[in-house]
Motif scaffolding. Structure first.
Motif, PDB file in Angstrom:
ATOM      1  N   UNK A   2       0.828  -1.205   0.000  1.00 39.89           N
ATOM      2  CA  UNK A   2       0.000   0.000   0.000  1.00 39.89           C
ATOM      3  C   UNK A   2       0.868   1.263   0.000  1.00 39.89           C
ATOM      4  N   UNK A   5       2.656   2.261   3.237  1.00 38.64           N
ATOM      5  CA  UNK A   5       3.877   1.505   3.514  1.00 38.64           C
ATOM      6  C   UNK A   5       5.032   2.024   2.653  1.00 38.64           C
ATOM      7  N   UNK A   8       6.143   5.246   4.002  1.00 37.34           N
ATOM      8  CA  UNK A   8       6.880   5.043   5.265  1.00 37.34           C
ATOM      9  C   UNK A   8       8.324   4.626   4.972  1.00 37.34           C
ATOM     10  N   UNK A  15      15.250   9.832   6.285  1.00 41.13           N
ATOM     11  CA  UNK A  15      15.746  10.124   7.640  1.00 41.13           C
ATOM     12  C   UNK A  15      17.123   9.500   7.864  1.00 41.13           C
ATOM     13  N   UNK A 195      23.404  -4.421   9.108  1.00 43.83           N
ATOM     14  CA  UNK A 195      22.725  -4.368  10.408  1.00 43.83           C
ATOM     15  C   UNK A 195      21.572  -5.368  10.508  1.00 43.83           C
ATOM     16  N   UNK A 197      18.689  -5.259   9.200  1.00 46.08           N
ATOM     17  CA  UNK A 197      17.326  -4.700   9.192  1.00 46.08           C
ATOM     18  C   UNK A 197      16.537  -5.206   7.984  1.00 46.08           C
ATOM     19  N   UNK A 203      10.342 -10.094   6.717  1.00 43.43           N
ATOM     20  CA  UNK A 203       9.405 -11.036   7.366  1.00 43.43           C
ATOM     21  C   UNK A 203       8.097 -10.319   7.702  1.00 43.43           C
ATOM     22  N   UNK A 204       7.843  -9.251   6.980  1.00 46.53           N
ATOM     23  CA  UNK A 204       6.557  -8.552   7.067  1.00 46.53           C
ATOM     24  C   UNK A 204       5.872  -8.759   5.704  1.00 46.53           C
ATOM     25  N   UNK A 205       4.709  -8.204   5.500  1.00 44.37           N
ATOM     26  CA  UNK A 205       4.078  -8.358   4.175  1.00 44.37           C
ATOM     27  C   UNK A 205       4.858  -7.679   3.047  1.00 44.37           C
TER      28      UNK A 205
ATOM     29  N   UNK B  74       3.948 -14.291   2.127  1.00 42.41           N
ATOM     30  CA  UNK B  74       3.511 -12.970   2.577  1.00 42.41           C
ATOM     31  C   UNK B  74       2.188 -13.026   3.350  1.00 42.41           C
ATOM     32  N   UNK B  77       3.360 -14.166   6.687  1.00 42.98           N
ATOM     33  CA  UNK B  77       4.134 -13.145   7.405  1.00 42.98           C
ATOM     34  C   UNK B  77       3.257 -11.999   7.906  1.00 42.98           C
ATOM     35  N   UNK B  78       2.109 -11.808   7.276  1.00 41.82           N
ATOM     36  CA  UNK B  78       1.197 -10.762   7.752  1.00 41.82           C
ATOM     37  C   UNK B  78       0.617 -11.119   9.118  1.00 41.82           C
ATOM     38  N   UNK B  89      17.646  -3.314  14.553  1.00 40.49           N
ATOM     39  CA  UNK B  89      16.770  -2.144  14.560  1.00 40.49           C
ATOM     40  C   UNK B  89      17.452  -1.005  13.812  1.00 40.49           C
ATOM     41  N   UNK B  90      16.680  -0.001  13.445  1.00 37.28           N
ATOM     42  CA  UNK B  90      17.273   1.206  12.840  1.00 37.28           C
ATOM     43  C   UNK B  90      17.784   2.089  13.975  1.00 37.28           C
ATOM     44  N   UNK B  93      17.140   5.861  14.126  1.00 37.49           N
ATOM     45  CA  UNK B  93      15.760   6.325  14.311  1.00 37.49           C
ATOM     46  C   UNK B  93      15.360   6.127  15.769  1.00 37.49           C
ATOM     47  N   UNK B  97       9.743   5.697  16.002  1.00 42.60           N
ATOM     48  CA  UNK B  97       9.822   5.653  14.532  1.00 42.60           C
ATOM     49  C   UNK B  97      10.040   4.230  14.032  1.00 42.60           C
ATOM     50  N   UNK B 101       7.219   2.537  11.624  1.00 44.58           N
ATOM     51  CA  UNK B 101       7.560   2.009  10.296  1.00 44.58           C
ATOM     52  C   UNK B 101       6.961   0.614  10.103  1.00 44.58           C
ATOM     53  N   UNK B 102       7.162  -0.243  11.108  1.00 41.50           N
ATOM     54  CA  UNK B 102       6.671  -1.615  10.969  1.00 41.50           C
ATOM     55  C   UNK B 102       5.143  -1.677  11.062  1.00 41.50           C
ATOM     56  N   UNK B 104       3.242   0.506   9.791  1.00 43.11           N
ATOM     57  CA  UNK B 104       2.817   0.844   8.419  1.00 43.11           C
ATOM     58  C   UNK B 104       2.996  -0.336   7.474  1.00 43.11           C
ATOM     59  N   UNK B 105       4.087  -1.066   7.633  1.00 44.54           N
ATOM     60  CA  UNK B 105       4.320  -2.211   6.755  1.00 44.54           C
ATOM     61  C   UNK B 105       3.245  -3.282   6.958  1.00 44.54           C
ATOM     62  N   UNK B 106       2.770  -3.399   8.198  1.00 48.32           N
ATOM     63  CA  UNK B 106       1.712  -4.368   8.481  1.00 48.32           C
ATOM     64  C   UNK B 106       0.315  -3.760   8.284  1.00 48.32           C
ATOM     65  N   UNK B 107       0.293  -2.515   7.852  1.00 44.47           N
ATOM     66  CA  UNK B 107      -0.970  -1.805   7.685  1.00 44.47           C
ATOM     67  C   UNK B 107      -1.757  -1.792   9.004  1.00 44.47           C
ATOM     68  N   UNK B 109      -2.245   0.611  11.339  1.00 50.75           N
ATOM     69  CA  UNK B 109      -2.088   2.013  11.718  1.00 50.75           C
ATOM     70  C   UNK B 109      -2.829   2.380  13.004  1.00 50.75           C
ATOM     71  N   UNK B 145       8.347  -4.619  18.539  1.00 53.62           N
ATOM     72  CA  UNK B 145       8.209  -4.584  17.080  1.00 53.62           C
ATOM     73  C   UNK B 145       7.509  -5.843  16.566  1.00 53.62           C
TER      74      UNK B 145
END
Lengths: 352, 287
Positions: A2, A5, A8, A15, A195, A197, A203-205, B74, B77-78, B89-90, B93, B97, B101-102, B104-107, B109, B145
């Motif tokens: 989407x 995402x 983001x 950043x 790192x 990441x 391992x997410x959608x 996928x 993984x959802x 991790x970042x 950030x 944050x 970010x994650x 948003x990736x998993x929708x 919100x 996370x």
């Protein structure tokens, strides 16, 4: 994936890019420095040839013939004065005739004319000046060369409209801006791998393709924005704006592909920098052929940035439009897509 | 009855000539905590990678929530959360944050980031850069996370390894809370104490094969040896140790004899640890 995402991920990359002080500094300072250097470079080219002559008496008719827009003739009282002037760079070349020139000619002797040249004058130019000295001597003794000279200019007549150094440098600046961003993107990708990441992301959608699309969008748009700012500030968008913007956009995609390749080859930040510098050198080569036209050779057509540099250079400096340089965009786009696909494929293999 | 959360059928994976995972099969029921125990190189991480869709099995298949992982990674993984052993991790950030970010990736919100941070004991530190976090804080953020999408299955790889007792306890508490919520937890660990305390069942993996899979209690019953260990004063005044194995017909008489005729200094009942059982089954330790 989407749009939220995707956005983001782009925000995250932006950043992280600016969190790296080196890249943040180089990006901002680079833009300022390129624009500053551009404005510090001469905007015009002095085409006047300054010639010095040490001669007992310069006939007015000859003096009038020598004085034109392109040549400034300065007369010196003695050969010594002329030598000093050439050495000081006051004149480019000096013709020192003997003080008893006309007596020697009357007596049927063969006078010696001293040709005074600055040390940096190349042998080719020395022989040109020598020929000029002979013609001058012919004129002084009242004879003309028994030939007719016909002047033909091939290509646009640039007399009086030589390309200023700043205009020659502009394509180099544009490529450098794109390359710095390319290094930044490559190091971001390398850091994701180093790192770990990227494992967390995948391992997410989020799919691998989605990840690369986001990185391509970030890399291309960020590089494009910087190049547009540079061209806008330096007045490079004043003509053929759409053509140049299109070329820069494709060039940005090209550099994103290069960034993917660098990231695939590099194992850590240092090796990314090493590969990046090599890529920067290769990609910047076509700009040197603009700065030093004698370097141009067929191999330059193998470097994709040639088509970007050539488009910008000719459109800005020769008024070339779509008809003249639009054909460059095809090989530029093809190489951009090829490098992008190749970079993605190698990275995908590495992460799989 | 709902289908099991995890079904592994003859899962196999090779790294070149090395058979890392050798036709393993098991199921994990919904809401269960399964401990996956084994030494380094036993095949734990490779198994987890196949279950989470990071690696495609050479043969066999894994079904998570009834979905074939290799075919629809996928989709799987959802619905899972993965907490890696090494912090990934970042660091440039903030904690917030990272989680946003994650989310948003998993929708996801609508997730309450601050509530998540509170759950793992990081409230008030969410705005800090992750690079300034301690190891324990990073691990707790990794757990948070893994929870942003309210996963049906949670994969935790050595979540308390090398952590201070406070951080470790915070993580154990979250694991139990997630189980109460209904999540299934696949816990990879070296820590036998943790496995014994948290897991409904444990699986021992060695050289790519599962050598035992049962509840800790049953494993101890089946493979362990319960005993009484006593320190008594010897004839010359020195302390001697005596061990009496329990659950035998002669045990009561031996204990009575000990108490009647020896000067007992200390007396403890002991049961086999999971590590003892692992050593007995595989001939090697877990380290």
């Amino acid at each position: 994936m989407n749009a939220a995402a995707m956005w983001a991920l782009i925000q995250k990359d932006a950043r992280l890019y600016f969190a790296n002080r080196l890249f943040a500094l180089v990006t901002v300072l680079g833009l300022v420095a390129y624009a500053t250097i551009y404005f510090l470079l001469p905007a015009t080219v002095d085409e006047t040839l300054k010639v010095g002559i040490a001669i007992p008496e310069l006939p007015p008719a000859l003096a009038a013939a020598l004085e034109d827009d392109a040549m400034l003739v300065k007369q010196f009282a003695s050969a010594a004065d002329l030598r000093a002037a050439v050495a000081a760079g006051e004149v480019s070349v000096g013709f020192a005739f003997p003080p008893d020139l006309f007596d020697q000619i009357r007596q049927g002797a063969r006078p010696t004319v001293e040709l005074l040249l600055a040390p940096e004058v190349t042998p080719d130019f020395a022989s040109v000046y020598e020929a000029a000295a002979r013609e001058l001597s012919f004129n002084l003794v009242g004879q003309e060369l028994p030939v007719t000279i016909s002047e033909v200019i091939l290509g646009p007549d640039m007399a009086g409209a030589q390309i200023a150094p700043r205009q020659r440098m502009l394509p180099l600046f544009a490529v450098l801006v794109l390359m710095v961003e390319c290094l930044g993107l490559a190091s971001l990708i390398a850091a994701e791998v180093e790192q770990g990441t990227i494992r967390a992301l995948l391992v997410t959608p989020l799919t691998m393709r989605g990840l690369f699309v986001a990185k391509s969008l970030f890399g291309s748009l960020f590089a494009f924005a910087q190049a547009v700012i540079l061209l806008a500030v330096t007045g490079g968008l004043a003509q053929a704006a759409l053509l140049n913007l299109t070329a820069l956009l494709i060039g940005s995609v090209l550099m994103t592909g290069v960034a993917f390749l660098i990231a695939a080859l590099g194992r850590d930040l240092m090796s990314v920098m090493g590969w990046g510098m090599l890529a920067l050198l290769i990609m910047a080569l076509p700009t040197f052929t603009v700065l030093i036209p004698g370097l141009a050779a067929d191999w330059v057509y193998l470097i994709p940035t040639h088509y970007l540099v050539d488009t910008i250079y000719r459109s800005l400096n020769f008024g070339a439009g779509w008809a003249e340089v639009g054909g460059n965009l095809l090989p530029l786009a093809a190489s951009a897509l090829l490098l992008l696909a190749l970079g993605m494929a190698i990275l995908q293999r590495r992460f799989a | 009855m709902p289908e099991p959360a995890i079904v592994a059928e003859e899962l196999t994976y090779r790294y070149g000539d090395l058979l890392a995972v050798d036709h393993i099969s098991f199921t994990v029921e919904r809401g269960e905590i399964l401990g996956f125990l084994g030494p380094n190189g036993a095949g734990k991480s490779t198994t987890v990678k196949m279950l989470t869709g990071q690696l495609r099995p050479a043969s066999g298949r894994a079904l998570l929530l009834g979905i074939d992982v290799a075919r629809y990674p996928k989709r799987v993984q959802a619905r899972i959360g993965v907490c890696f052993e090494q912090p990934n991790l970042y660091e440039e950030l903030s904690g917030v944050d990272n989680l946003r970010l994650f989310a948003n990736l998993f929708n996801a919100r609508d997730v309450d980031i601050n509530a998540l941070l509170r759950r793992v004991g990081l409230d008030g530190r969410g705005g800090d850069l992750v690079g300034r976090y301690s190891k324990g804080m990073k691990q707790r953020l990794m757990i948070a996370r893994a929870l942003v999408n309210r996963p049906d299955i949670l994969f935790l790889d050595e979540p308390t390894e090398g952590l201070d007792p406070t951080s470790a306890e915070a993580i154990r508490r979250v694991i139990l809370e997630e189980q109460q919520r209904g999540a299934t937890i696949f816990l990879t660990t070296h820590d036998m104490y943790e496995a014994d305390r948290l897991c409904n069942r444990v699986a021992f993996i060695n050289s790519g094969k599962i050598v035992a899979l049962d509840t800790p209690h049953n494993l101890k019953q089946q493979y362990g040896k319960r005993m009484v260990r006593a320190e008594v004063v010897g004839p010359d005044g020195a302390l001697l140790t005596r061990e009496i194995v329990l659950d035998r017909p002669e045990t009561p008489a031996e204990i009575a004899d000990l108490l009647a005729h020896q000067q007992v200094v200390t007396l403890h009942s002991e049961e086999a640890t999971l590590e003892d059982i692992f050593i007995r089954l595989t001939g090697r330790g877990l380290a």
